[in-house]
Design a protein around this motif. Structure first.
Motif, PDB file in Angstrom:
ATOM      1  N   VAL A  39       0.846  -1.197   0.000  1.00 14.43           N
ATOM      2  CA  VAL A  39       0.000   0.000   0.000  1.00 14.43           C
ATOM      3  C   VAL A  39       0.882   1.247   0.000  1.00 14.43           C
ATOM      4  CG1 VAL A  39      -1.791   1.299   1.210  1.00 14.43           C
ATOM      5  CG2 VAL A  39      -1.836  -1.206   1.235  1.00 14.43           C
ATOM      6  N   HIS A  40       0.571   2.162  -0.908  1.00 10.90           N
ATOM      7  CA  HIS A  40       1.232   3.466  -0.970  1.00 10.90           C
ATOM      8  C   HIS A  40       0.170   4.545  -0.788  1.00 10.90           C
ATOM      9  CE1 HIS A  40       5.183   2.067  -2.732  1.00 10.90           C
ATOM     10  NE2 HIS A  40       4.414   1.003  -2.885  1.00 10.90           N
ATOM     11  N   PHE A  41       0.500   5.564  -0.014  1.00 12.68           N
ATOM     12  CA  PHE A  41      -0.447   6.615   0.360  1.00 12.68           C
ATOM     13  C   PHE A  41       0.110   7.944  -0.149  1.00 12.68           C
ATOM     14  CE2 PHE A  41      -3.901   7.294   3.627  1.00 12.68           C
ATOM     15  CZ  PHE A  41      -4.048   8.656   3.461  1.00 12.68           C
ATOM     16  N   PHE A  42      -0.623   8.576  -1.073  1.00 12.85           N
ATOM     17  CA  PHE A  42      -0.195   9.838  -1.669  1.00 12.85           C
ATOM     18  C   PHE A  42      -1.006  10.972  -1.048  1.00 12.85           C
ATOM     19  CE2 PHE A  42       0.706   6.433  -4.565  1.00 12.85           C
ATOM     20  CZ  PHE A  42       2.007   6.695  -4.970  1.00 12.85           C
ATOM     21  N   THR A  43      -0.290  11.915  -0.412  1.00 10.64           N
ATOM     22  CA  THR A  43      -0.954  12.970   0.333  1.00 10.64           C
ATOM     23  C   THR A  43      -0.055  14.204   0.358  1.00 10.64           C
ATOM     24  OG1 THR A  43      -2.104  13.454   2.430  1.00 10.64           O
ATOM     25  CG2 THR A  43      -0.068  12.155   2.572  1.00 10.64           C
ATOM     26  N   ARG A  44      -0.391  15.163   1.186  1.00  8.18           N
ATOM     27  CA  ARG A  44       0.420  16.387   1.279  1.00  8.18           C
ATOM     28  C   ARG A  44       1.120  16.443   2.624  1.00  8.18           C
ATOM     29  NH1 ARG A  44      -3.180  20.657   3.665  1.00  8.18           N
ATOM     30  NH2 ARG A  44      -4.983  19.467   4.396  1.00  8.18           N
ATOM     31  N   GLY A  45       2.220  17.114   2.657  1.00  7.32           N
ATOM     32  CA  GLY A  45       2.971  17.237   3.900  1.00  7.32           C
ATOM     33  C   GLY A  45       4.334  17.835   3.648  1.00  7.32           C
ATOM     34  N   TRP A  46       4.869  18.449   4.688  1.00 10.97           N
ATOM     35  CA  TRP A  46       6.163  19.126   4.581  1.00 10.97           C
ATOM     36  C   TRP A  46       7.240  18.317   5.291  1.00 10.97           C
ATOM     37  CZ3 TRP A  46       6.433  23.289   1.395  1.00 10.97           C
ATOM     38  CH2 TRP A  46       5.209  23.842   0.998  1.00 10.97           C
ATOM     39  N   ILE A  47       7.150  17.022   5.176  1.00 13.73           N
ATOM     40  CA  ILE A  47       8.113  16.116   5.793  1.00 13.73           C
ATOM     41  C   ILE A  47       8.599  15.129   4.736  1.00 13.73           C
ATOM     42  CG2 ILE A  47       7.116  16.328   8.104  1.00 13.73           C
ATOM     43  CD1 ILE A  47       5.654  13.707   7.653  1.00 13.73           C
ATOM     44  N   PRO A  48       9.731  14.468   4.969  1.00 14.87           N
ATOM     45  CA  PRO A  48      10.212  13.481   3.984  1.00 14.87           C
ATOM     46  C   PRO A  48       9.271  12.288   3.890  1.00 14.87           C
ATOM     47  CG  PRO A  48      11.960  14.140   5.529  1.00 14.87           C
ATOM     48  CD  PRO A  48      10.680  14.669   6.084  1.00 14.87           C
ATOM     49  N   ASP A  49       9.290  11.637   2.729  1.00 14.98           N
ATOM     50  CA  ASP A  49       8.525  10.409   2.571  1.00 14.98           C
ATOM     51  C   ASP A  49       8.923   9.418   3.659  1.00 14.98           C
ATOM     52  OD1 ASP A  49       7.598  11.670   0.348  1.00 14.98           O
ATOM     53  OD2 ASP A  49       8.426  10.266  -1.103  1.00 14.98           O
ATOM     54  N   GLN A  50       7.971   8.602   4.091  1.00 15.41           N
ATOM     55  CA  GLN A  50       8.244   7.674   5.177  1.00 15.41           C
ATOM     56  C   GLN A  50       7.353   6.445   5.065  1.00 15.41           C
ATOM     57  OE1 GLN A  50       7.073   9.237   9.042  1.00 15.41           O
ATOM     58  NE2 GLN A  50       5.306  10.309   8.208  1.00 15.41           N
ATOM     59  N   THR A  51       7.698   5.426   5.821  1.00 13.59           N
ATOM     60  CA  THR A  51       6.872   4.227   5.922  1.00 13.59           C
ATOM     61  C   THR A  51       6.425   4.071   7.367  1.00 13.59           C
ATOM     62  OG1 THR A  51       8.023   3.122   4.096  1.00 13.59           O
ATOM     63  CG2 THR A  51       6.785   1.728   5.612  1.00 13.59           C
ATOM     64  N   VAL A  52       5.110   3.963   7.564  1.00 20.17           N
ATOM     65  CA  VAL A  52       4.533   3.810   8.901  1.00 20.17           C
ATOM     66  C   VAL A  52       3.546   2.647   8.846  1.00 20.17           C
ATOM     67  CG1 VAL A  52       3.272   4.907  10.774  1.00 20.17           C
ATOM     68  CG2 VAL A  52       4.725   6.301   9.283  1.00 20.17           C
ATOM     69  N   ASN A  53       3.748   1.674   9.742  1.00 16.33           N
ATOM     70  CA  ASN A  53       2.845   0.521   9.810  1.00 16.33           C
ATOM     71  C   ASN A  53       2.642  -0.126   8.438  1.00 16.33           C
ATOM     72  OD1 ASN A  53       2.495   0.848  12.597  1.00 16.33           O
ATOM     73  ND2 ASN A  53       0.786   2.263  12.310  1.00 16.33           N
ATOM     74  N   ASN A  54       3.756  -0.287   7.727  1.00 25.10           N
ATOM     75  CA  ASN A  54       3.810  -0.960   6.420  1.00 25.10           C
ATOM     76  C   ASN A  54       3.210  -0.150   5.278  1.00 25.10           C
ATOM     77  OD1 ASN A  54       5.083  -3.292   7.442  1.00 25.10           O
ATOM     78  ND2 ASN A  54       3.112  -4.184   8.027  1.00 25.10           N
ATOM     79  N   VAL A  55       2.780   1.073   5.527  1.00 22.39           N
ATOM     80  CA  VAL A  55       2.254   1.933   4.469  1.00 22.39           C
ATOM     81  C   VAL A  55       3.330   2.922   4.051  1.00 22.39           C
ATOM     82  CG1 VAL A  55       0.480   3.614   3.835  1.00 22.39           C
ATOM     83  CG2 VAL A  55      -0.090   1.729   5.380  1.00 22.39           C
ATOM     84  N   SER A  56       3.587   3.012   2.736  1.00 20.60           N
ATOM     85  CA  SER A  56       4.569   3.955   2.209  1.00 20.60           C
ATOM     86  C   SER A  56       3.886   5.285   1.918  1.00 20.60           C
ATOM     87  CB  SER A  56       5.208   3.403   0.924  1.00 20.60           C
ATOM     88  OG  SER A  56       5.893   2.197   1.183  1.00 20.60           O
TER      89      SER A  56
END
Length: 379
Positions: A39-56
């Motif tokens: 699962v990959h999650f495309f959203t907005r944010g001012w932080i580096p890309d990350q993986t949380v609870n197996n979601v990229s």
């Protein structure tokens, strides 16, 4: 389905930019699906890309002078990030949430696409048609998204009917898949007396809680009108209003002689304290496509008085796990008065609501329903 690569597009998430109930709904669905699938999650944010609870998580930084331009910019950023993640192994299905990423849906419409309606602009405007340009632009995007998506889902049967009537989405194309909740995140052992004292209350007084946007759709003005009547019979009743919105100044003026405390935006930890210390949760919405606050209240085993609309109406069994009233201040006052006159009934309603969560609103079975919808578009 044995293997899937899933892309979720949503303008908010729990780990970056968060606005309302859409963030936990989309994030928890993603984390549920990620137990089995990529699962990959495309959203907005001012932080580096990350993986949380197996979601990229893939972030973009949109800009715009208004909400429509901002979301168009966000969509372009999402598509740019998507194309990078799509290079080595193609995504099997693309899941878009609400109108915000519809421009991304437009650019990727040749793929296996799903659009979930969490609400409509018509509903957010209080069940009436607005004549301002943003209403027309957003409603147009909702119509277009429903037209080009291969499949549509709605979080309640009421919202499905609304989408079908407003945007001519055919019945065969739209599935009802409710939101879920992680109940332990909203239940905590708190010292209710201490919490009440921290808000200037006597521990013996009755704490009524409202949390939400201070907007016409959510009906806080109906609640303020009702409290004046409630206090005539229950002089120990106090109302805490948590949340911000355009109506705050008007509401404060109307409540200046009433036992109402406007606390504004509160962090999650404080919300959990108040939720578990309160005696009653009131949800006076004029339109509520689902109503996550209901599940949060039930998670804390709290009794609820709610408007007989939308998902609230569908999910509450009247006088079994909650009280349903028409969204008018007189009926609201009557419902609150009745449950405050019988505190043990409120407690019983809350406990039954908590059991209903285990039967109907756990994320794992809801995730399986979403996979069934994905299977209808994956060829």
């Amino acid at each position: 389905m044995e293997s899937l690569k899933i892309a979720i597009f949503c303008w908010e998430s729990l780990y970056a930019e968060r606005v309302g109930g859409l963030a936990p709904a989309a994030t928890h669905l993603a984390e549920t699906l990620a137990k089995t699938y990529e699962v990959h999650f495309f959203t907005r944010g001012w932080i580096p890309d990350q993986t949380v609870n197996n979601v990229s998580y893939h972030y973009c930084q949109p800009q715009g002078i208004n909400i429509v331009e901002y979301c168009n910019s966000m969509s372009l950023g999402m598509v740019e990030q998507f194309k990078k993640a799509d290079r080595n192994q193609k995504f099997d299905c693309l899941h878009f949430n609400d109108w915000h990423p519809v421009q991304a849906l437009h650019l990727l419409q040749d793929r296996n696409t799903i659009l979930t309606f969490h609400s409509t602009e018509y509903g957010r405007s209080g069940n009436h048609f607005g004549d301002w340009w943003e209403f027309k632009e957003i409603s147009g995007k909702e119509w277009y998204g429903g037209l080009i998506a291969k499949r549509v889902t709605a979080v309640s049967a009421s919202l499905k009917n609304e989408v079908m009537q407003l945007y001519n989405v055919p019945d065969w194309k739209c599935d009802v898949i409710p939101n879920g909740i992680v109940p332990y995140q909203y239940y905590a052992q708190v010292d209710a007396a201490e919490v009440k004292r921290s808000y200037g209350m006597d521990p013996s007084e009755t704490l009524i809680l409202f949390i939400g946007r201070l907007a016409y759709q959510k009906g806080p003005d109906l609640l303020i009108g009702a409290i004046k009547t409630v206090c005539q019979n229950h002089r120990d009743a106090k109302l805490i209003v948590a949340g911000e919105g355009d109506m705050r100044q008007l509401l404060e003026e109307r409540a200046k002689d009433l036992p109402v405390n406007f606390v504004g935006y509160i962090p999650d930890a404080e919300y959990i304290r108040l939720l578990n210390a309160c005696d009653l949760v009131v949800i006076p919405s004029r339109n509520e496509p689902f109503g996550l606050v209901l599940l949060e209240a039930w998670s804390a085993k709290k009794g609820v008085v709610a408007s007989n609309v939308g998902g609230l109406s569908e999910n509450i069994d009247a006088f079994i796990d909650g009280v349903k009233v028409e969204p008018h201040q007189e009926e609201l006052a009557e419902g609150i008065d009745g449950i405050l006159s019988n505190p043990s009934q409120a407690e019983a309603f809350g406990k039954r609501g908590r059991k209903k969560i285990d039967r109907q609103f756990r994320w794992d079975p809801i995730g399986k329903k979403m996979i069934d919808t994905y299977a209808r578009v994956v060829t």
